[in-house]
Scaffold this active site. Structure first.
Site, PDB file in Angstrom:
ATOM      1  N   HIS A 153      -3.696  -5.274   0.604  1.00 57.12           N
ATOM      2  CA  HIS A 153      -3.079  -5.840   1.804  1.00 57.12           C
ATOM      3  C   HIS A 153      -3.184  -7.367   1.791  1.00 57.12           C
ATOM      4  O   HIS A 153      -4.131  -7.918   2.372  1.00 57.12           O
ATOM      5  CB  HIS A 153      -3.773  -5.309   3.058  1.00 57.12           C
ATOM      6  CG  HIS A 153      -3.565  -3.848   3.277  1.00 57.12           C
ATOM      7  ND1 HIS A 153      -2.562  -3.360   4.075  1.00 57.12           N
ATOM      8  CD2 HIS A 153      -4.225  -2.772   2.791  1.00 57.12           C
ATOM      9  CE1 HIS A 153      -2.620  -2.037   4.076  1.00 57.12           C
ATOM     10  NE2 HIS A 153      -3.616  -1.653   3.306  1.00 57.12           N
ATOM     11  N   GLU A 198      -1.694  -9.495   3.479  1.00 57.79           N
ATOM     12  CA  GLU A 198      -1.570 -10.095   4.821  1.00 57.79           C
ATOM     13  C   GLU A 198      -2.902 -10.452   5.452  1.00 57.79           C
ATOM     14  O   GLU A 198      -2.990 -11.356   6.263  1.00 57.79           O
ATOM     15  CB  GLU A 198      -0.783  -9.174   5.766  1.00 57.79           C
ATOM     16  CG  GLU A 198      -1.350  -7.778   5.967  1.00 57.79           C
ATOM     17  CD  GLU A 198      -0.903  -6.793   4.904  1.00 57.79           C
ATOM     18  OE1 GLU A 198      -0.355  -7.229   3.870  1.00 57.79           O
ATOM     19  OE2 GLU A 198      -1.114  -5.574   5.098  1.00 57.79           O
ATOM     20  N   CYS A 213       0.826  -1.211   0.000  1.00 61.60           N
ATOM     21  CA  CYS A 213       0.000   0.000   0.000  1.00 61.60           C
ATOM     22  C   CYS A 213       0.869   1.273   0.000  1.00 61.60           C
ATOM     23  O   CYS A 213       1.439   1.604  -1.028  1.00 61.60           O
ATOM     24  CB  CYS A 213      -0.982  -0.038   1.156  1.00 61.60           C
ATOM     25  SG  CYS A 213      -2.396   1.015   0.850  1.00 61.60           S
TER      26      CYS A 213
END
Ligand code: GLN
Length: 558
Positions: free
Chosen positions: A528, A530, A402
């Site tokens: 993202h 993750e 990001c």
């Protein structure tokens, strides 16, 4: 057989003594105990703060903001709408432990409850009555809990974690709602689990149970008697300590459970299982005892335990004080590491003071990879740009997430394109080369607050890119949380010098990922990844970074 609302069992998890003692991991592990037995679950988390959602909270104080796959439109009354996809970071733990995606309506905040009640009053929903905490606020709390209990597929067990600590003024209406609900459905359908801290006094070589006794007494004063007490402590509790807690807190001794510090958090459900918590909960509810299926989970945990290689990933950024600010990133790195037999050591680099190329060259000299962090605002930005530049120059594996991707593009613009003063307009609104900027339609939008792009969106992965070789598909969905964009007008000019676009959105207008051609692994993504990584299913991008980091390390050793 499919359950109905009359079959749902409730596990309420409260906390005592201190906040931040791992109530989230405890709740998620208890959920896992039911899943081991083939029972279905859903988890609700109550956050007593007055924010509608944690989107505006400072991650240094509060830890990361978790982003869900789905967006939920919270409608306290007709004509009022708040789209929500940012929720408490404990939901990341829930998703990682249970393997399920959560829905934003599973996060109930005081802000949502009071907004519904107060706006409802203005609309005349209370027909002349005095609007009060009891029963109106507690009714609204119970309604939200039931909504989650009744939503298809109806779970066998609904777990409700109550944020904060027993005794907090803000949490009182929630505890009162729990008391009422327990009374309404009957005690056999409710288990109260209290998580406390049991300090160990080295000087006297003893566990101190007094704080636990006090917090249980506070609960009892509210009409809540815990059925299980889970004790966070440095070590395994001794028998005398357990006996004392059982006696003073009025719980059976086998229901006093140790929750000692462990380095692999995914071991926690197994530790609870070994102490008989799963069986005890099933007994408590009078549910059918089933053999828990632990093999897969055990194999997964073994991967973490057996990881022997050690690699170091640098994380340059500004929120380096509290490791929870990047909770999901830390976990995603660990997941990918375990899959490759490696333990990942994270080296935080504070980029407010470490802020030029020379400094970063030194910092990154002996690391195996760089993860450039997400974030907002101007603080620490020059050092982050330098980190991206040095990773390119020194051929160090690099993943920009990001803001990290945006600043990676700024670094390329400045160092390779020679565009002096290139920047994101988030930091420099007057930059001559605004390579990261708002999209034109955002600039026209009057309501600035609504311009954040949130939740999961389709990502089109372009062929013949590294990204494509990692994902192996041309379309996927990833979760976003950003306002600014990589601007095609500038980014497309970088192609000749070796920076290419590797993913776009459905319309082809939004750039979702960039990468360097002449580099072993330098990728920046606007989303993202993750948030979608699981302990047994690492995300391809993190896996890619870790594999490249291991190669980088081996290459250096040769
Ligand atoms: N501040 C950047 C933006 O708003 C990046 C946000 C992030 O890293 N999540 O676009």
């Amino acid at each position: 057989m499919v359950g109905t609302r009359d079959d749902v069992r409730f596990v309420f998890v409260t906390g005592g003594v201190l906040s931040g003692i791992g109530k989230g991991a405890t709740t998620a592990s208890i959920a896992r105990l039911f899943q081991f037995r083939g029972y279905t679950i859903r988890i609700v988390k109550i956050d007593p703060y007055l924010n509608i959602d944690p989107g505006t909270l400072n991650p240094i104080e509060h830890g990361e903001v978790f982003v869900t796959e789905e967006t939920w439109v919270f409608r306290p009354v007709e004509d009022f709408e708040f789209p929500i996809s940012e929720i408490d970071l404990d939901f990341g733990t829930y998703e990682r432990f249970t393997g399920m995606d959560v829905h934003p309506s599973q996060n109930i905040t005081s802000g949502q409850i009071y907004t519904s009640v107060i706006l409802g009053e203005r609309r005349g929903s209370f027909l002349g009555r005095t609007v009060q905490i009891i029963p109106h606020v507690t009714d609204e709390i119970k309604r939200r809990i039931w909504e989650n209990a009744e939503k298809e597929p109806v779970p066998d067990v609904l777990l409700v974690e109550i944020g904060g600590t027993v005794g907090d003024i803000e949490a009182m209406p929630f505890l009162e709602a729990v008391r009422q609900l327990a009374r309404e459905v009957g005690r056999r359908r409710v288990a109260l689990v209290h998580v406390t801290l049991v300090p160990y006094m080295k000087s006297v070589g003893e566990f101190k149970t007094k704080p636990t006794q006090h917090s249980v007494r506070t609960l009892q004063g509210l009409g809540l008697q815990p059925d299980f007490v889970i004790c966070r402590a440095e070590h395994e509790l001794t028998q005398p300590a357990k006996e004392k807690i059982a006696l003073f807190c009025n719980v059976p001794e086998q229901n006093v459970i140790s929750n000692p510090d462990i380095d692999i958090i995914y071991r926690l459900p197994l530790s609870f299982e070994e102490q008989g918590l799963g069986t005890a909960l099933i007994n408590h509810f009078g549910m059918e005892q089933r053999e828990p299926q632990l093999d897969e989970w055990r194999q997964m945990v073994a991967k973490y335990e057996n990881a022997s290689e050690e690699i170091t990933i640098a994380m340059p950024g500004k929120y380096t004080m509290l490791s929870d600010s990047y909770k999901s990133i830390n976990e995603a790195l660990a997941h990918a590491g375990a899959a490759c037999g490696a333990r990942v050591k994270i080296r935080w680099i504070e980029t407010e003071t470490h802020c030029d190329d020379n400094c970063l060259r030194e910092d990154l000299e002996d690391v195996d990879g760089v993860l450039l962090t997400p974030g907002f605002g101007a603080r620490g930005v020059e050092g982050m740009i330098s980190a991206a530049a040095v990773a390119r120059e020194k051929q160090i594996p690099f993943l920009g997430i990001c803001y990290g991707a945006q600043l990676g593009a700024v670094a390329f613009a400045r160092r390779v394109m020679g565009w002096e003063g290139a920047h994101t307009t988030e930091v420099d609104p007057d930059s001559l080369y605004p390579v990261v900027d708002l999209m034109d339609e955002q600039k026209q939008a009057k309501n600035k607050g609504g311009t954040m792009r949130l939740g999961a969106h389709v990502v089109r992965i372009l062929p013949d890119t590294k990204l494509h070789s990692l994902y192996g598909v041309t379309e996927t969905k990833e979760r976003f949380r950003h306002r600014y964009h990589l601007i095609g007008r500038y980014i497309n000019k970088m192609k000749d010098k070796g920076l290419v676009v590797s993913a776009v959105d459905e319309t082809g207008r939004i750039i979702n990922a960039i990468e360097l051609v002449n580099h072993p692994f330098w990728i920046g993504v606007q989303f993202h990844p993750e948030f979608k990584s699981r302990p047994d299913r690492p995300h391809p991008l993190y896996l890619g970074l870790i594999r490249a980091a291991i190669e980088h390390k081996t290459g250096k050793a040769r």
